[in-house]
Write an enzyme that holds these catalytic residues in place. Structure first.
Site, PDB file in Angstrom:
ATOM      1  N   HIS A  55       0.742  -0.799   0.314  1.00 61.64           N
ATOM      2  CA  HIS A  55       0.052  -0.293  -0.189  1.00 61.64           C
ATOM      3  C   HIS A  55       1.199   1.065  -0.497  1.00 61.64           C
ATOM      4  O   HIS A  55       1.631   1.707   0.926  1.00 61.64           O
ATOM      5  CB  HIS A  55      -0.778  -0.111   1.519  1.00 61.64           C
ATOM      6  CG  HIS A  55      -1.518  -0.988   1.845  1.00 61.64           C
ATOM      7  ND1 HIS A  55      -1.313  -2.297   1.769  1.00 61.64           N
ATOM      8  CD2 HIS A  55      -3.142  -1.569   1.139  1.00 61.64           C
ATOM      9  CE1 HIS A  55      -2.210  -3.149   2.541  1.00 61.64           C
ATOM     10  NE2 HIS A  55      -3.242  -2.466   1.637  1.00 61.64           N
ATOM     11  N   ASP A  58       2.040   1.859   3.333  1.00 56.76           N
ATOM     12  CA  ASP A  58       3.718   0.835   3.629  1.00 56.76           C
ATOM     13  C   ASP A  58       5.144   1.341   3.038  1.00 56.76           C
ATOM     14  O   ASP A  58       5.507   0.550   3.928  1.00 56.76           O
ATOM     15  CB  ASP A  58       2.943  -0.746   2.999  1.00 56.76           C
ATOM     16  CG  ASP A  58       2.074  -1.637   3.593  1.00 56.76           C
ATOM     17  OD1 ASP A  58       1.531  -1.036   4.383  1.00 56.76           O
ATOM     18  OD2 ASP A  58       1.647  -2.149   2.487  1.00 56.76           O
ATOM     19  N   MET A  89       2.411  -5.796  -7.797  1.00 55.65           N
ATOM     20  CA  MET A  89       0.815  -4.770  -7.425  1.00 55.65           C
ATOM     21  C   MET A  89       0.946  -4.064  -6.194  1.00 55.65           C
ATOM     22  O   MET A  89       2.312  -3.897  -5.493  1.00 55.65           O
ATOM     23  CB  MET A  89       0.513  -6.636  -7.180  1.00 55.65           C
ATOM     24  CG  MET A  89      -1.294  -6.165  -6.576  1.00 55.65           C
ATOM     25  SD  MET A  89      -1.228  -5.204  -5.112  1.00 55.65           S
ATOM     26  CE  MET A  89      -1.578  -6.687  -4.046  1.00 55.65           C
ATOM     27  N   GLU A 182     -10.691  -6.521  -4.567  1.00 55.80           N
ATOM     28  CA  GLU A 182     -10.980  -7.277  -4.380  1.00 55.80           C
ATOM     29  C   GLU A 182     -12.284  -7.129  -3.077  1.00 55.80           C
ATOM     30  O   GLU A 182     -12.278  -6.383  -1.791  1.00 55.80           O
ATOM     31  CB  GLU A 182      -9.626  -7.307  -3.131  1.00 55.80           C
ATOM     32  CG  GLU A 182      -9.407  -8.524  -2.100  1.00 55.80           C
ATOM     33  CD  GLU A 182      -8.285  -7.921  -1.175  1.00 55.80           C
ATOM     34  OE1 GLU A 182      -7.498  -7.339  -1.674  1.00 55.80           O
ATOM     35  OE2 GLU A 182      -8.631  -8.346  -0.427  1.00 55.80           O
ATOM     36  N   LYS A 184     -15.351  -8.148  -0.107  1.00 60.63           N
ATOM     37  CA  LYS A 184     -14.809  -8.843   1.448  1.00 60.63           C
ATOM     38  C   LYS A 184     -16.510  -8.323   1.875  1.00 60.63           C
ATOM     39  O   LYS A 184     -17.026  -7.551   2.073  1.00 60.63           O
ATOM     40  CB  LYS A 184     -13.622  -8.573   2.174  1.00 60.63           C
ATOM     41  CG  LYS A 184     -13.238  -8.539   3.592  1.00 60.63           C
ATOM     42  CD  LYS A 184     -12.571  -8.160   4.191  1.00 60.63           C
ATOM     43  CE  LYS A 184     -12.081  -8.692   5.855  1.00 60.63           C
ATOM     44  NZ  LYS A 184     -10.829  -7.755   6.212  1.00 60.63           N
ATOM     45  N   GLU A 218      -9.959 -13.625  -2.590  1.00 59.01           N
ATOM     46  CA  GLU A 218      -9.620 -13.864  -1.627  1.00 59.01           C
ATOM     47  C   GLU A 218     -10.213 -14.694  -0.779  1.00 59.01           C
ATOM     48  O   GLU A 218     -10.978 -14.670  -0.268  1.00 59.01           O
ATOM     49  CB  GLU A 218      -8.777 -12.855  -0.412  1.00 59.01           C
ATOM     50  CG  GLU A 218      -8.478 -13.177   1.370  1.00 59.01           C
ATOM     51  CD  GLU A 218      -7.706 -11.940   2.356  1.00 59.01           C
ATOM     52  OE1 GLU A 218      -7.492 -10.904   1.775  1.00 59.01           O
ATOM     53  OE2 GLU A 218      -8.180 -12.216   3.610  1.00 59.01           O
ATOM     54  N   HIS A 221     -11.852 -14.057   2.324  1.00 63.16           N
ATOM     55  CA  HIS A 221     -13.002 -13.514   2.320  1.00 63.16           C
ATOM     56  C   HIS A 221     -14.623 -14.419   1.506  1.00 63.16           C
ATOM     57  O   HIS A 221     -15.756 -13.615   2.321  1.00 63.16           O
ATOM     58  CB  HIS A 221     -12.934 -11.998   1.419  1.00 63.16           C
ATOM     59  CG  HIS A 221     -11.745 -11.443   1.397  1.00 63.16           C
ATOM     60  ND1 HIS A 221     -11.380 -10.559   1.158  1.00 63.16           N
ATOM     61  CD2 HIS A 221     -11.300 -11.087   3.439  1.00 63.16           C
ATOM     62  CE1 HIS A 221     -10.448  -9.274   1.491  1.00 63.16           C
ATOM     63  NE2 HIS A 221     -10.624  -9.973   2.988  1.00 63.16           N
ATOM     64  N   ASP A 246      -5.758 -13.445  -3.692  1.00 57.45           N
ATOM     65  CA  ASP A 246      -5.035 -13.239  -2.346  1.00 57.45           C
ATOM     66  C   ASP A 246      -5.390 -14.579  -1.400  1.00 57.45           C
ATOM     67  O   ASP A 246      -5.930 -15.295  -1.246  1.00 57.45           O
ATOM     68  CB  ASP A 246      -5.456 -12.120  -1.351  1.00 57.45           C
ATOM     69  CG  ASP A 246      -4.976 -10.874  -1.509  1.00 57.45           C
ATOM     70  OD1 ASP A 246      -4.175 -10.372  -2.327  1.00 57.45           O
ATOM     71  OD2 ASP A 246      -5.154  -9.777  -1.432  1.00 57.45           O
ATOM     72  N   ASP A 256     -11.773 -12.345  10.608  1.00 58.08           N
ATOM     73  CA  ASP A 256     -10.375 -12.512   9.345  1.00 58.08           C
ATOM     74  C   ASP A 256      -9.766 -12.916  10.143  1.00 58.08           C
ATOM     75  O   ASP A 256      -8.891 -11.937  10.430  1.00 58.08           O
ATOM     76  CB  ASP A 256     -10.997 -10.936   8.711  1.00 58.08           C
ATOM     77  CG  ASP A 256      -9.327 -10.908   8.118  1.00 58.08           C
ATOM     78  OD1 ASP A 256      -9.468 -11.793   7.258  1.00 58.08           O
ATOM     79  OD2 ASP A 256      -9.280  -9.559   7.887  1.00 58.08           O
ATOM     80  N   ASP A 258      -6.863 -14.249   8.209  1.00 55.31           N
ATOM     81  CA  ASP A 258      -5.788 -14.179   7.858  1.00 55.31           C
ATOM     82  C   ASP A 258      -4.448 -14.957   8.108  1.00 55.31           C
ATOM     83  O   ASP A 258      -3.290 -14.930   8.128  1.00 55.31           O
ATOM     84  CB  ASP A 258      -5.107 -12.604   7.700  1.00 55.31           C
ATOM     85  CG  ASP A 258      -6.020 -11.999   7.221  1.00 55.31           C
ATOM     86  OD1 ASP A 258      -6.834 -12.020   6.014  1.00 55.31           O
ATOM     87  OD2 ASP A 258      -5.256 -11.087   7.271  1.00 55.31           O
ATOM     88  N   ASP A 288      -1.532 -13.249   1.481  1.00 57.08           N
ATOM     89  CA  ASP A 288      -2.340 -12.339   1.987  1.00 57.08           C
ATOM     90  C   ASP A 288      -2.396 -12.842   3.665  1.00 57.08           C
ATOM     91  O   ASP A 288      -3.653 -12.561   4.128  1.00 57.08           O
ATOM     92  CB  ASP A 288      -3.314 -11.558   1.686  1.00 57.08           C
ATOM     93  CG  ASP A 288      -3.952 -10.004   2.170  1.00 57.08           C
ATOM     94  OD1 ASP A 288      -3.028  -9.262   2.857  1.00 57.08           O
ATOM     95  OD2 ASP A 288      -5.247  -9.301   1.607  1.00 57.08           O
TER      96      ASP A 288
HETATM   97  C1  GCO Z   1      -8.049  -7.958   4.523  1.00 63.56           C
HETATM   98  C2  GCO Z   1      -7.680  -7.050   2.468  1.00 63.56           C
HETATM   99  C3  GCO Z   1      -6.299  -6.459   3.014  1.00 63.56           C
HETATM  100  C4  GCO Z   1      -6.152  -6.102   1.080  1.00 63.56           C
HETATM  101  C5  GCO Z   1      -5.059  -5.272   1.237  1.00 63.56           C
HETATM  102  C6  GCO Z   1      -5.169  -5.469  -0.239  1.00 63.56           C
HETATM  103  O1  GCO Z   1      -8.304  -7.834   5.236  1.00 63.56           O
HETATM  104  O2  GCO Z   1      -7.002  -6.635   5.017  1.00 63.56           O
HETATM  105  O3  GCO Z   1      -7.514  -8.251   2.748  1.00 63.56           O
HETATM  106  O4  GCO Z   1      -5.361  -7.499   3.035  1.00 63.56           O
HETATM  107  O5  GCO Z   1      -6.234  -7.709   0.169  1.00 63.56           O
HETATM  108  O6  GCO Z   1      -5.381  -3.856   1.205  1.00 63.56           O
HETATM  109  O7  GCO Z   1      -5.153  -3.968  -0.724  1.00 63.56           O
HETATM  110 MN    MN Z   2      -6.442  -9.124   0.461  1.00 60.10          MN
HETATM  111 MN    MN Z   3      -8.624  -9.873   4.315  1.00 58.59          MN
END
Ligand code: GCO
Ligand code: MN
Ligand code: MN
Length: 388
Positions: A55, A58, A89, A182, A184, A218, A221, A246, A256, A258, A288
């Site tokens: 990002h 970041d 990306m 993306e 979610k 993702e 998600h 992702d 979430d 991850d 991700d």
């Molecule tokens: C989340 C998202 C993020 C995005 C990221 C890239 O659930 O936090 O998946 O990780 O993928 O902001 O756009």
């Molecule tokens: Mn993501």
């Molecule tokens: Mn995510």
């Protein structure tokens, strides 16, 4: 070095925010100290990654001066050159700063919507400068807690206007860049707009430049919504819209998570990898995910290695599935076609319809057909468990 060692051709990428995650959660402070973007690039290179994504913030803090920006970008480029990592990306942080508490492109405040556009133009410039070919839009705060606050039709229009504006910006600048949306379903907002792959695919058809815009689905998600991720990816692929992916892991019905790729829903991960490899997806395999909050940076590296290693093991399992004589014989039995209905292959014609109407069907025989899916699934499970 074994056959599960990542190579550049595997296109394994990580976000700065993934291995750089500090282990903060809603109940606890960070458990890891902050590493600089350059240190994170080195960590990823040691783990064997091909690329690094980010990002805007970041890499460049939101309040950085122009001189600070230039120094940070210069040092980052040097780290990329030193390690051979690439940036396939980039994306915008449109969720951390309080200015985005009511969304970015769908904020009720026109000034916030304009600021989000300006921030994204700058972030696109940064991404393109570092070589990005895909630009991700995750609408982290594009949603509501109360539907008293916003009309979803207004929100859809604002989001569409923003993407149309930014597509024109990309075209006007001659950038070689595609957008990947993306979806979610929720978190951090109570409900996010365009919550699933299917919803995004429908939305894209309403844009001015639908060809420039695809998906970044993702795992976590779709799992949060209780959906079959591989099916969602297949739909995106079928529409020519699988621009990015992702990868992580996530149990159904949870916050979430991850998690490390393939760490909890192994069978789903297997069918996903098999799908991507079978169709010949050539984009990034982007992880991700976050290491556990208990991990130190040595363990974070293990986490990154684990994501890639599991992917490659599952890829080998997919080849094994495709070469397994008994599994393939069962698949041939299940999909057997004696060609009797080939007259339907060209679609509708009056002749085909007439021939179809005249065709007798023996429902009892059709209903009694043998479908040895139990055997097939057990063979798949044994293959995954390593006894086949
Ligand atoms: C989340 C998202 C993020 C995005 C990221 C890239 O659930 O936090 O998946 O990780 O993928 O902001 O756009
Ligand atoms: Mn993501
Ligand atoms: Mn995510």
């Amino acid at each position: 070095m074994d056959s599960y060692t990542p190579k550049p051709e595997h296109k394994f990428t990580f976000g700065l925010w993934t291995v750089g995650n500090l282990g903060r959660d809603p109940f606890g402070e960070p458990t890891r100290s902050r590493l600089s973007p350059v240190e994170l690039v080195r960590l990823l290179a040691e783990a064997g990654a091909y690329g690094v994504n980010f990002h805007d913030n970041d890499l460049v803090p939101i309040d950085a001066t122009a001189a600070e920006r230039d120094r940070i970008v210069r040092e980052f480029k040097q780290a990329l050159a030193d390690t051979g990592l690439v940036v396939p990306m980039a994306t915008t942080n449109l969720f951390t700063d309080p200015v985005f508490k009511d969304g970015a492109f769908t904020s009720n405040d026109p000034a916030v919507r304009a600021y989000a556009l300006q921030k994204t133009m700058n972030a696109i410039d940064l991404g393109v400068e570092l070589g990005a070919k895909v630009y991700v839009f995750w609408g982290g705060r594009e949603g509501t807690e109360t539907d008293a606050s916003k009309n979803p039709l207004d929100a859809a229009k604002w989001f569409r206007d923003a993407l149309n504006f930014l597509c024109e910006y990309v075209l006007d600048n001659g950038y070689d860049l595609k957008f990947a949306l993306e979806p979610k379903p929720n978190e951090p907002r109570s409900d996010l707009y365009l919550p699933s792959v299917g919803a995004m695919l429908g939305f894209i058809t309403t844009l001015d430049h639908p060809d420039l815009v695809g998906l970044n689905p993702e795992v976590a998600h779709e799992h949060m919504a209780g959906l079959n991720f591989m099916h969602a990816v297949a739909q995106a692929w079928d529409a020519g819209k699988l621009f990015h992916i992702d990868l992580n892991d996530q149990l159904f019905g949870r916050y979430d998570q991850d998690l490390r790729f393939g760490s909890v829903m192994l069978k789903q991960a297997f069918f996903l990898v098999k799908f991507l490899e079978d169709v010949g997806y050539t984009g990034s395999r982007h992880f991700d995910a976050h290491a556990y909050r208990s991990a130190d940076y040595e363990d974070v590296k293990e986490f990154a290695r684990g994501c890639m290693r599991t992917y490659l093991i599952l890829k080998e399992k997919a080849q094994r599935f495709n070469n397994d004589a008994e599994i393939q014989a069962l698949l041939r039995e299940i999909t057997a076609d004696d060609g009797v209905y080939a007259f339907l292959a060209q679609g509708y014609s009056r002749d085909a319809a007439a021939q179809l109407r005249a065709t007798p069907f023996d429902r009892a025989t059709l209903g009694a057909r043998r479908l040895p899916y139990e055997r097939l699934d057990q063979l798949t499970v044994e293959l995954l468990l390593g006894v086949r």
